[in-house]
Scaffold this motif. Structure first.
Motif, mmCIF file in Angstrom:
data_model
loop_
_atom_site.group_PDB
_atom_site.id
_atom_site.type_symbol
_atom_site.label_atom_id
_atom_site.label_comp_id
_atom_site.label_asym_id
_atom_site.label_seq_id
_atom_site.Cartn_x
_atom_site.Cartn_y
_atom_site.Cartn_z
ATOM 1 N N LEU A 20 -11.538 -3.117 4.839
ATOM 2 C CA LEU A 20 -11.118 -2.099 3.885
ATOM 3 C C LEU A 20 -11.716 -0.742 4.240
ATOM 4 N N PRO A 21 -10.960 0.341 4.041
ATOM 5 C CA PRO A 21 -11.484 1.674 4.335
ATOM 6 C C PRO A 21 -12.311 2.250 3.178
ATOM 7 N N TYR A 22 -12.437 1.510 2.096
ATOM 8 C CA TYR A 22 -13.144 1.992 0.914
ATOM 9 C C TYR A 22 -14.158 0.946 0.441
ATOM 10 N N SER A 23 -15.113 1.401 -0.375
ATOM 11 C CA SER A 23 -16.138 0.502 -0.915
ATOM 12 C C SER A 23 -16.115 0.422 -2.434
ATOM 13 N N TRP A 24 -15.205 1.203 -3.053
ATOM 14 C CA TRP A 24 -15.155 1.244 -4.516
ATOM 15 C C TRP A 24 -13.723 1.092 -5.007
ATOM 16 N N ASP A 25 -13.589 0.303 -6.057
ATOM 17 C CA ASP A 25 -12.300 -0.008 -6.650
ATOM 18 C C ASP A 25 -12.305 0.435 -8.108
ATOM 19 N N LEU A 26 -11.188 0.957 -8.590
ATOM 20 C CA LEU A 26 -11.072 1.344 -9.996
ATOM 21 C C LEU A 26 -9.745 0.808 -10.524
ATOM 22 N N ASN A 27 -9.809 0.029 -11.605
ATOM 23 C CA ASN A 27 -8.612 -0.567 -12.193
ATOM 24 C C ASN A 27 -8.633 -0.358 -13.703
ATOM 25 N N PRO A 28 -7.776 0.528 -14.222
ATOM 26 C CA PRO A 28 -7.764 0.786 -15.666
ATOM 27 C C PRO A 28 -7.273 -0.401 -16.494
ATOM 28 N N SER A 276 4.171 5.162 12.483
ATOM 29 C CA SER A 276 2.858 4.688 12.893
ATOM 30 C C SER A 276 2.428 3.458 12.104
ATOM 31 N N LEU A 277 1.756 2.528 12.788
ATOM 32 C CA LEU A 277 1.151 1.376 12.109
ATOM 33 C C LEU A 277 -0.348 1.602 11.872
ATOM 34 N N ASP A 278 -0.834 2.761 12.235
ATOM 35 C CA ASP A 278 -2.258 3.076 12.061
ATOM 36 C C ASP A 278 -2.469 3.669 10.668
ATOM 37 N N HIS A 279 -2.848 2.818 9.720
ATOM 38 C CA HIS A 279 -2.977 3.285 8.335
ATOM 39 C C HIS A 279 -4.252 4.086 8.110
ATOM 40 N N MET A 280 -5.204 4.012 9.033
ATOM 41 C CA MET A 280 -6.464 4.719 8.837
ATOM 42 C C MET A 280 -6.426 6.154 9.356
ATOM 43 N N ALA A 281 -5.646 6.410 10.390
ATOM 44 C CA ALA A 281 -5.686 7.724 11.033
ATOM 45 C C ALA A 281 -5.391 8.886 10.078
ATOM 46 N N PRO A 282 -4.316 8.829 9.263
ATOM 47 C CA PRO A 282 -4.041 9.978 8.378
ATOM 48 C C PRO A 282 -5.153 10.238 7.368
ATOM 49 N N ARG A 284 -8.285 9.312 7.669
ATOM 50 C CA ARG A 284 -9.483 9.728 8.402
ATOM 51 C C ARG A 284 -9.431 11.223 8.704
ATOM 52 N N ARG A 285 -8.249 11.715 9.058
ATOM 53 C CA ARG A 285 -8.112 13.152 9.317
ATOM 54 C C ARG A 285 -8.408 13.963 8.057
ATOM 55 N N LEU A 286 -7.898 13.490 6.922
ATOM 56 C CA LEU A 286 -8.150 14.206 5.669
ATOM 57 C C LEU A 286 -9.620 14.169 5.283
ATOM 58 N N LEU A 287 -10.235 13.012 5.419
ATOM 59 C CA LEU A 287 -11.646 12.887 5.065
ATOM 60 C C LEU A 287 -12.509 13.741 5.982
ATOM 61 N N GLY A 288 -12.132 13.819 7.246
ATOM 62 C CA GLY A 288 -12.891 14.616 8.201
ATOM 63 C C GLY A 288 -12.790 16.092 7.940
ATOM 64 N N GLY A 289 -11.701 16.520 7.300
ATOM 65 C CA GLY A 289 -11.507 17.942 7.049
ATOM 66 C C GLY A 289 -11.723 18.346 5.615
ATOM 67 N N GLU A 290 -12.360 17.461 4.837
ATOM 68 C CA GLU A 290 -12.479 17.725 3.401
ATOM 69 C C GLU A 290 -13.216 19.009 3.072
ATOM 70 N N GLU A 291 -14.195 19.362 3.912
ATOM 71 C CA GLU A 291 -14.983 20.552 3.582
ATOM 72 C C GLU A 291 -14.141 21.829 3.629
ATOM 73 N N GLN A 292 -12.978 21.764 4.293
ATOM 74 C CA GLN A 292 -12.132 22.936 4.401
ATOM 75 C C GLN A 292 -11.090 23.019 3.278
ATOM 76 N N LEU A 293 -10.985 21.952 2.454
ATOM 77 C CA LEU A 293 -9.992 21.956 1.387
ATOM 78 C C LEU A 293 -10.524 22.688 0.168
#
Length: 296
Positions: A20-28, A276-282, A284-293
């Motif tokens: 999994l690419p995440y460590s936290w789950d939230l379910n209302p 693309s079958l690479d579900h992590m790449a998009p 990962r790009r967003l997470l890597g550039g978060e400081e610019q958002l």
């Protein structure tokens, strides 16, 4: 549908898996009216104090989840980690139209600039389009739609409470015009039911037309309570698929060979269609550039 309002002790649940690419789950919510016959989460009602109940008909609403979430996101120890929203039960199932838990959750995610994944089989998510688009301006956001069937006659029986597949593609197309990344979760692929090359090709085509950033395929898992529920459904609704599927899942070597052939075809189809079958790449790009958002 029996609905019970409950108070949750925590909004975020820690999960641990190298897949999994995440460590936290939230379910209302606990329970889900979408009624997907393959749902892996049927076991979760066993955690309720008054017995297992019916996962599809006994719904628990965590009415204080936004209050708990704010406490957790505001802690000094919180590191702004990626949160998966709706990983166990769909946050945009029908009850959300009345309870409206997600807008408050999204406002908190915006305030704390917290990245998240939102997975759904509903078009109700479009109600919160503006909030999600705003969140995508300040944090990484992944919108995922599970789309399993090109044939609506199959989809209506397999996922009776979900939105039509065409409508789910429309959801992804709408979010393609935001900063969020989007993906099709082609899962589960059920041998002999929704695995025809024509059906799978149609979903690839839909993903391409919706400008999805990725397509994530996965085979049917039959574990725990899900096994009995799904096999009874298959025998009742699609008896022609029942015996072949049971034989396949009883033979580990045959199942392994089936999976290998299927994924060879999926990889070739992805390459040919430009999906693309690479579900992590998009993400990962967003997470890597978060400081610019930033917010406009």
């Amino acid at each position: 549908m029996a609905i019970r309002e409950i108070q949750c002790a925590a909004a975020l649940n820690h999960v641990s898996s190298r897949f999994l690419p995440y460590s936290w789950d939230l379910n209302p919510y606990r329970g889900c009216a979408h009624g997907c016959r393959y749902c892996f989460a049927l076991y979760s009602h066993g955690y309720m104090g008054d017995g297992e109940g019916d996962f599809y008909r006994d719904l628990y609403v965590k009415t204080n989840i936004a209050e708990r979430l704010e406490r957790e996101l505001s802690r000094r120890s919180w590191a702004g980690e990626l949160v998966n929203i709706g990983g166990v039960t769909d946050s945009y199932q029908p009850a959300e139209a009345e309870y409206r838990l997600m807008p408050d959750i999204l406002r908190l995610m915006i305030r704390y600039r917290n990245p998240c994944i939102i997975s759904t089989k509903s078009d109700l998510i479009l109600r919160d389009f503006d909030l999600i688009a705003r969140l995508a301006e300040v944090a990484a956001v992944n919108i995922a739609a599970t789309i399993t069937c090109a044939d609506e006659r199959v989809r209506e029986r397999l996922e009776p409470g979900g939105a039509p597949s065409a409508r789910r593609f429309e959801v992804l197309r709408a979010f393609a015009d935001t900063r969020a990344c989007t993906g099709v979760h082609l899962m589960p692929i059920v041998p002999y039911l929704n695995d025809s090359r024509a059906s799978l090709s149609a979903i690839f085509a839909g993903a391409r037309e919706a400008k999805a950033d990725y397509l994530l395929p996965g085979m049917l898992n039959l574990r725990g309570k899900t096994r009995q529920v799904f096999l009874e459904f298959l025998q009742r609704e699609f008896p022609q698929c029942d015996a072949p599927l049971r034989r396949l899942y009883r033979d580990p070597a045959a199942k392994k060979a089936y999976r290998a052939a299927l994924f060879r075809w999926l990889r070739a189809q992805a390459q040919g269609s430009g999906v693309s079958l690479d579900h992590m790449a998009p993400l990962r790009r967003l997470l890597g550039g978060e400081e610019q958002l930033s917010l406009f």
